[in-house]
Structure formats: structure tokens, C-alpha cells
Design a protein around this motif. Structure first.
Motif: not given
Length: 347
Positions: A63-70, A103-113, A297-303
Motif C-alpha cells: 500500500i505504501a508503494a502504491i501511494r507513492e505511485r498514485t 485490488f484483491a491480492t490474488s492473481a488467479y481465478g477459482g473460488y478462494s482466489a 508489482f506496485a507498478d503493475m497495480v498502478v497499471e
């Protein structure tokens, strides 16, 4: 483009002290009939680390890294432990947030993810009521070039820690959280537009291996739970290490591509159980870092945010489907990522 006035980072949650372990685990398994002795065993894993899961700290760093970027305000909520998603969404409403990305901290599909995060969003908005902000969940990102590159460099760094005499012959083994095979099948095959978890995991592993220039690699599973008669995705990481040893493989690099940050399952199952078994067998062992702490990874979230706020192109290099955005907890399809049997695996 539509206006958004905040970002919610939504995660699984974890205890941050010994007194929080049991209540946290009870939250994870509430309504699932998990016997107390199973919780006792998992509780010991947490107590091995002082009752603290690394996941909340890693999320705060992200979150701190994202805040630096947005310029967007960034909020933090969890499914199973404080800060709880319901409380965070209530705070967002009090702050006047009307429309937010998630932004959910899972990269994937599926029930739990994936689908369970839709449920978290819907539950949180219902708890807040009429004043709840509209919440739009960002897409899967298992094949995003920045996610792939961060994982590949983590494997390179892990390889470099192995003794020179075994480094070139080390096997790259990708791991992810196992789930019941019936739950994986419920997503439907990719050729029918499904978002099958195991296929996305395999695609991410393939992409990372290609970045590494590795001709062969393995995809295995970890952290299974539940009744032994219920089939889960296999092979298990420890069983696979034993099979590699029997085949004469001198060393292994384990890459937890199925996870975006460390938590107790990663550090217990890999840094303890898998590492200990490799040591007993005399095998070289290295564990790659998760992608979350990498600046990319934070760069990706901002994308991902920019796809919604400024029309940025959607980047993905995979070969299997991924889901797009969803609104207010509604899944991307009525039957997407339904569990055949609700998972009961405490982390």
C-alpha cells in the motif's frame, strides 16, 4: 473514463500476535465444520512464528508503494482479520468515497482466489447499506508482464544462492495452494471460456520458465487440507521433492508463483517442511521470493488502475482466459468459479 475516488486493497488477513491466532483461524473456518484438532495443528504453525503472519505487513508495504505511485487514496481491508473489509468499506463511506477500485491480492481465478473476493465485496457493501461506495474489482493478473518478470528475477536470485556445483542441474519447481479437484473442474475448461485455477497457475509457471530460458519445469501443490478421501490437486511439494531425489536431481528451486506475498502457509510449508525434507535427503534447496515486494508489482497495480482511469491498454502475455473487472461483488459470470465443495483450508 469513469471517475474513481479510491482504491481498496483487499486481502486474506492474518494474526499479528499470539492472542489473535485462534480467533483468526475460527474466522477462516466459520460454518465449515472443521474439527478443533485441525485448528490446534494449524495454530502451532503460527505460534512457531510468534503468532504473527507476515501477510499484513507485506500488504502495508504494498500500500505504501502504491501511494507513492498514485494520487488515489488507498484503503486496506481483509476477509478474516483486522482491518476487516466491512469496517474499511464503512470508513470509505464516511470519508465520502463513492466509487472505488478493488485490488484483491490474488492473481488467479477459482473460488478462494477470486469468487470469494466478490463475496467479500458484496458482504461489506451490504453491511454498510445504502451509503456504500460502488466497488469495481480489478482483473486477474497472473500473466501480466511485470508479475512474470518479478517472479522470474526471484527465481534467478534463488538459483544464485545454490552451490555452484549443483546450480546448473537444479530443478525449477513452481508451487501454488492446492484445492479440491472438483472445485477446480467447476470453473470449466479454458476452451469454453472458464477461468480454471490450475490452468492459470500452469500458464504463469510457463511464462516465468520462458523468461528464465528453462526448458523443463514442474508445477506442484502445497497446503492441502480436508478429509483424505477428498481428491485435491497433486503432487504435493514434499512428495515431489522425494520423487526428484529418487530420480537423481541434486537440487531444487521452489518458486511460490501461486502466491503474491509471504504468509504462514508459504513460510511453514516451504521454508520449514519442504526445506527440511530436502536437507534430510541431502539435496540443495532454495526458495524464491514472492513477487509482492518487488517494485514492479506496485507498478503493475498502478497499471491495472490506469486501465479504468485513463484507458491504458490491458497487458497480458498468457494463453488461457482471465476475468475482467466486476462490480459490487457480482461475479463475471453466473457460474464462474463456483466451488463444488467449499474449501476449508485455514492459512
Amino acid at each position: 473514463m469513469s471517475e474513481f475516488d479510491a482504491l481498496l486493497v483487499l486481502s486474506f488477513g492474518g494474526p499479528e500476535g499470539p492472542d489473535e491466532v485462534r480467533p483468526f483461524l475460527e474466522n477462516v473456518v466459520r460454518g465449515r465444520g472443521v474439527p478443533p484438532e485441525r485448528l490446534d495443528a494449524v495454530e502451532e504453525h503460527y505460534r512457531h512464528f510468534g503468532g504473527v503472519s507476515p501477510i499484513n505487513a507485506r500488504n502495508r508495504e504494498l500500500i505504501a508503494a502504491i501511494r507513492e505511485r498514485t494520487d488515489l487514496p488507498v484503503y486496506f481491508g481483509n476477509r478474516n482479520w483486522h482491518p476487516m473489509a466491512e469496517d474499511t468499506v464503512a470508513q470509505m463511506a464516511r470519508d465520502g468515497v463513492r466509487r472505488a477500485l478493488v485490488f484483491a491480492t490474488s492473481a488467479y481465478g477459482g473460488y478462494s482466489a477470486c469468487r470469494q473476493y466478490h463475496e467479500d465485496i458484496a458482504r461489506s457493501r451490504k453491511a454498510v447499506g445504502d451509503g456504500a461506495p460502488e466497488l469495481v474489482k480489478l482483473r486477474h493478473f497472473f500473466d501480466h508482464p511485470e508479475f512474470v518478470a518479478a517472479n522470474a528475477d526471484a527465481v534467478r536470485a534463488a538459483l544464485a544462492t545454490l552451490p555452484a556445483e549443483v546450480r546448473d542441474s537444479a530443478r525449477i519447481v513452481f508451487t501454488a495452494h492446492s484445492i479440491p479437484t472438483a472445485a477446480d473442474a467447476a470453473a470449466g475448461p479454458s476452451e469454453e471460456g472458464g477461468h480454471r485455477y490450475s490452468e492459470q497457475i500452469a500458464d504463469a509457471a510457463r511464462l516465468v520458465a520462458a523468461d528464465l530460458g528453462v526448458a523443463e519445469h514442474d508445477v506442484v501443490w502445497q497446503s492441502r487440507s480436508g478429509p483424505p478421501q477428498v481428491p485435491w490437486l497433486e503432487p504435493d511439494i514434499v512428495d515431489h521433492i522425494e520423487a526428484l531425489h529418487a530420480a537423481g536431481v541434486p537440487a531444487v528451486v521452489v518458486a511460490p508463483v501461486g502466491f503474491v506475498s509471504d504468509h504462514v502457509e508459504v513460510v511453514w510449508d516451504l521454508d520449514n517442511e519442504a526445506a527440511d525434507r530436502a536437507a534430510e535427503l541431502g539435496m540443495g534447496f532454495a526458495r524464491a521470493a514472492t513477487a509482492g515486494p518487488d517494485p514492479r508489482f506496485a507498478d503493475m497495480v498502478v497499471e491495472l488502475i490506469a486501465e479504468h482511469t485513463s484507458g491504458a491498454p490491458e497487458r497480458g502475455i498468457g494463453s488461457v482466459p482471465r476475468a475482467g473487472c466486476t462490480v459490487n461483488g457480482e461475479p463475471c459470470a453466473v457460474n464462474c468459479c463456483l466451488p463444488a465443495r467449499r474449501p476449508s483450508c485455514p492459512r
